[in-house]
Design a protein around this motif. Structure first.
Motif, short mmCIF file in Angstrom:
data_model
loop_
_atom_site.label_atom_id
_atom_site.label_comp_id
_atom_site.label_asym_id
_atom_site.label_seq_id
_atom_site.Cartn_x
_atom_site.Cartn_y
_atom_site.Cartn_z
N TYR A 74 0.80 -1.21 0.05
CA TYR A 74 -0.20 -0.06 0.06
C TYR A 74 0.97 1.25 -0.02
O TYR A 74 0.29 2.38 -0.37
CB TYR A 74 -0.95 -0.04 1.32
CG TYR A 74 -1.94 -1.05 1.06
CD1 TYR A 74 -3.28 -0.97 0.34
CD2 TYR A 74 -1.76 -2.38 2.04
CE1 TYR A 74 -4.24 -1.70 0.73
CE2 TYR A 74 -2.73 -3.29 1.58
CZ TYR A 74 -4.00 -3.05 1.19
OH TYR A 74 -4.96 -4.13 1.39
N LEU A 75 2.03 1.19 0.39
CA LEU A 75 2.86 2.35 0.78
C LEU A 75 4.27 2.41 -0.23
O LEU A 75 4.83 3.42 -0.36
CB LEU A 75 3.37 2.45 2.06
CG LEU A 75 2.35 2.22 3.04
CD1 LEU A 75 2.79 2.00 4.43
CD2 LEU A 75 1.65 3.68 3.02
N PRO A 330 -1.90 -9.74 -10.01
CA PRO A 330 -1.96 -8.57 -10.76
C PRO A 330 -3.26 -7.67 -10.39
O PRO A 330 -3.43 -6.34 -10.47
CB PRO A 330 -2.04 -8.93 -12.29
CG PRO A 330 -1.15 -10.10 -12.19
CD PRO A 330 -1.66 -11.03 -11.03
N GLU A 331 -4.44 -8.16 -10.51
CA GLU A 331 -5.71 -7.59 -10.12
C GLU A 331 -5.81 -6.89 -8.90
O GLU A 331 -6.28 -5.91 -8.54
CB GLU A 331 -6.82 -8.63 -10.40
CG GLU A 331 -7.29 -9.38 -11.79
CD GLU A 331 -6.29 -10.10 -12.22
OE1 GLU A 331 -5.34 -10.80 -11.29
OE2 GLU A 331 -6.07 -10.47 -13.36
N GLU A 332 -5.25 -7.79 -7.87
CA GLU A 332 -5.19 -7.08 -6.48
C GLU A 332 -4.20 -5.87 -6.37
O GLU A 332 -4.38 -4.89 -5.74
CB GLU A 332 -4.56 -8.21 -5.32
CG GLU A 332 -5.82 -9.28 -5.25
CD GLU A 332 -5.29 -10.58 -4.54
OE1 GLU A 332 -6.14 -11.07 -3.95
OE2 GLU A 332 -4.10 -10.78 -4.76
N VAL A 333 -3.14 -6.04 -7.40
CA VAL A 333 -2.22 -4.81 -7.12
C VAL A 333 -2.76 -3.79 -7.85
O VAL A 333 -2.55 -2.41 -7.23
CB VAL A 333 -0.94 -5.53 -8.26
CG1 VAL A 333 0.05 -4.12 -8.27
CG2 VAL A 333 -0.17 -6.44 -7.29
N LYS A 334 -3.51 -4.02 -8.66
CA LYS A 334 -4.21 -2.68 -9.70
C LYS A 334 -5.29 -2.29 -8.65
O LYS A 334 -5.47 -0.98 -8.74
CB LYS A 334 -4.91 -3.38 -10.83
CG LYS A 334 -5.48 -2.25 -11.76
CD LYS A 334 -6.04 -2.77 -13.06
CE LYS A 334 -6.73 -1.54 -13.98
NZ LYS A 334 -7.29 -2.28 -15.02
N SER A 335 -5.96 -3.06 -7.91
CA SER A 335 -6.95 -2.67 -6.87
C SER A 335 -6.48 -1.71 -5.89
O SER A 335 -6.99 -0.71 -5.66
CB SER A 335 -7.57 -3.98 -6.29
OG SER A 335 -8.55 -3.18 -5.37
N ILE A 336 -5.24 -2.00 -5.39
CA ILE A 336 -4.53 -1.27 -4.31
C ILE A 336 -3.92 0.17 -5.17
O ILE A 336 -4.41 1.09 -4.29
CB ILE A 336 -3.25 -2.01 -3.69
CG1 ILE A 336 -3.88 -2.92 -2.87
CG2 ILE A 336 -2.43 -1.13 -2.97
CD1 ILE A 336 -2.67 -4.11 -2.40
N ALA A 337 -3.64 0.14 -6.18
CA ALA A 337 -2.93 1.22 -6.82
C ALA A 337 -4.12 2.09 -6.87
O ALA A 337 -4.12 3.53 -6.92
CB ALA A 337 -2.48 0.80 -8.16
N ASN A 340 -5.38 3.82 -3.61
CA ASN A 340 -4.40 4.62 -3.14
C ASN A 340 -4.46 6.25 -4.03
O ASN A 340 -4.22 7.15 -3.56
CB ASN A 340 -2.91 4.27 -3.55
CG ASN A 340 -2.35 3.40 -2.43
OD1 ASN A 340 -3.12 3.37 -1.49
ND2 ASN A 340 -1.39 2.57 -2.90
N GLN A 341 -4.94 5.97 -5.31
CA GLN A 341 -5.08 7.20 -6.00
C GLN A 341 -6.48 8.20 -5.75
O GLN A 341 -6.85 9.24 -5.83
CB GLN A 341 -5.36 6.81 -7.58
CG GLN A 341 -3.86 6.45 -8.25
CD GLN A 341 -4.04 6.11 -9.38
OE1 GLN A 341 -5.18 5.78 -10.12
NE2 GLN A 341 -2.79 5.52 -10.21
#
Length: 342
Positions: A74-75, A330-337, A340-341
């Motif tokens: 997340y950071l 990859p879907e979970e990484v995109k969801s976190i990004a 964050n936005q």
């Protein structure tokens, strides 16, 4: 018989004089050494000791672990690496107050830090830091310059995390490099020594009840042995110094200590409202502000039997057993990004 007694008496006198000379020599050595720290009170120079401190150098990591207790996924983009100047100045402020018997260095992944060499050079040359361990997920082979300073320091070891299949091959490769450079290292098998993680709870974990938290706190290995500093903020563990940013709770006066509280920093990791009260003198000062670092304040913090606020959003080392290093999709990484936005 009198001659024997006279000889014994004379020998005792000679021994007494030798002991006196030795004692004076030792005192001279002591005070000559103390003179090097003449700007410090004697307690700071010799008596104040911090048994262990974990230094977080940034959140950027080469892995994206789904159950990262420190919320690095997340950071990693928002605060990838803390400036090495700030890191070294924070350590300098601490070691002017006390000796650090053991310093642990972590990221994210420390070997990704663009100024890892400067950080290690400072630490290696600071005599007030006695032993050092670099924690790594074993996916990065350090540059030769880093390997050289680690070897030459005679006080830095490397700790390789055991992530099973996730890093098995890279860990073998890194270990062979460390062996070739004759660098002290070992494999870390986590808090319970079973090569398994404990689920500390995710971002959405709701605040736990007092009775439950007190039991978790009393049993938590992290809270007892993992005092951590991130971006000038000291708290119970490496989750405790950062979780408020991800889980959204506020920090209070009992949640940690600020090193160099008035320093300008590249990243803001304190709760803004709490720090504003501290800086401006507003609000209830006994309730809202984080205290400044000095050794007596740190000692009181360590002796406190009360959980910090982060403990109310964490299962500590009492969480369920989970496999280490499971990666986000990859879907979970995109969801976190995306989160964050927003």
């Amino acid at each position: 018989m009198p001659n024997v007694l006279q000889k014994a008496y004379k020998e005792c006198q000679r021994f007494k004089k030798r002991c006196k000379r030795y004692a004076l020599t030792l005192l001279r050595i002591f005070f000559n050494s103390y003179h090097q720290h003449s700007k410090m009170p004697l307690s700071r120079a010799y008596l104040n000791e911090l048994s262990n401190l974990v230094l977080i150098t940034g959140q950027n990591c080469s892995l994206k672990c789904k159950n990262c207790a420190n919320f690095s996924p997340y950071l990693a983009k928002t605060m990838p690496f803390y400036p090495y100047e700030e890191i070294c100045q924070d350590l300098q402020a601490i070691t002017e107050e006390c000796r650090i018997l053991h310093l642990g260095i972590q990221g994210g992944e420390f070997f990704l830090h663009p100024n890892a060499l400067q950080i290690l050079e400072y630490i290696a040359n600071n005599p007030r830091i006695q032993q050092v361990t670099i924690a790594t997920n074993a996916t990065i082979i350090p540059k030769d310059s880093l390997l050289a300073i680690i070897k030459q320091s005679n006080k830095i070891a490397v700790r390789l995390s055991d992530y099973g299949e996730v890093n098995y091959k890279s860990a073998q490769k890194l270990e062979s490099v460390l062996i070739a450079h004759d660098i002290s290292h070992y494999t870390h098998r986590y808090a319970h020594g079973d090569s398994q993680w404990r689920d500390c709870g995710g971002k959405e974990l709701t605040r736990l009840k007092d009775k439950v938290v007190q039991k978790i706190f009393e049993e938590c290995i992290f809270g007892k042995y993992c005092l951590s500093m991130e971006n000038g903020f000291i708290s119970r563990c490496s989750r405790g110094v950062i979780a408020h940013l991800v889980q959204g709770f506020s920090l209070g006066a009992n949640d940690g200590i600020l090193v160099r509280p008035n320093a300008k920093r590249a990243f803001a990791t304190y709760n803004a409202q709490t720090y504003a009260h501290y800086s401006s003198g507003g609000g209830d000062m006994n309730k809202n502000y984080l205290p400044s670092f000095d050794f007596p304040t740190l000692k009181r913090f360590l002796e406190s039997p009360a959980p910090i606020e982060a403990c109310y959003y964490c299962y500590g080392t009492s969480g369920k057993t989970i496999p280490p290093g499971v990666q986000l999709t990859p879907e979970e990484v995109k969801s976190i990004a995306n989160a964050n936005q927003s």
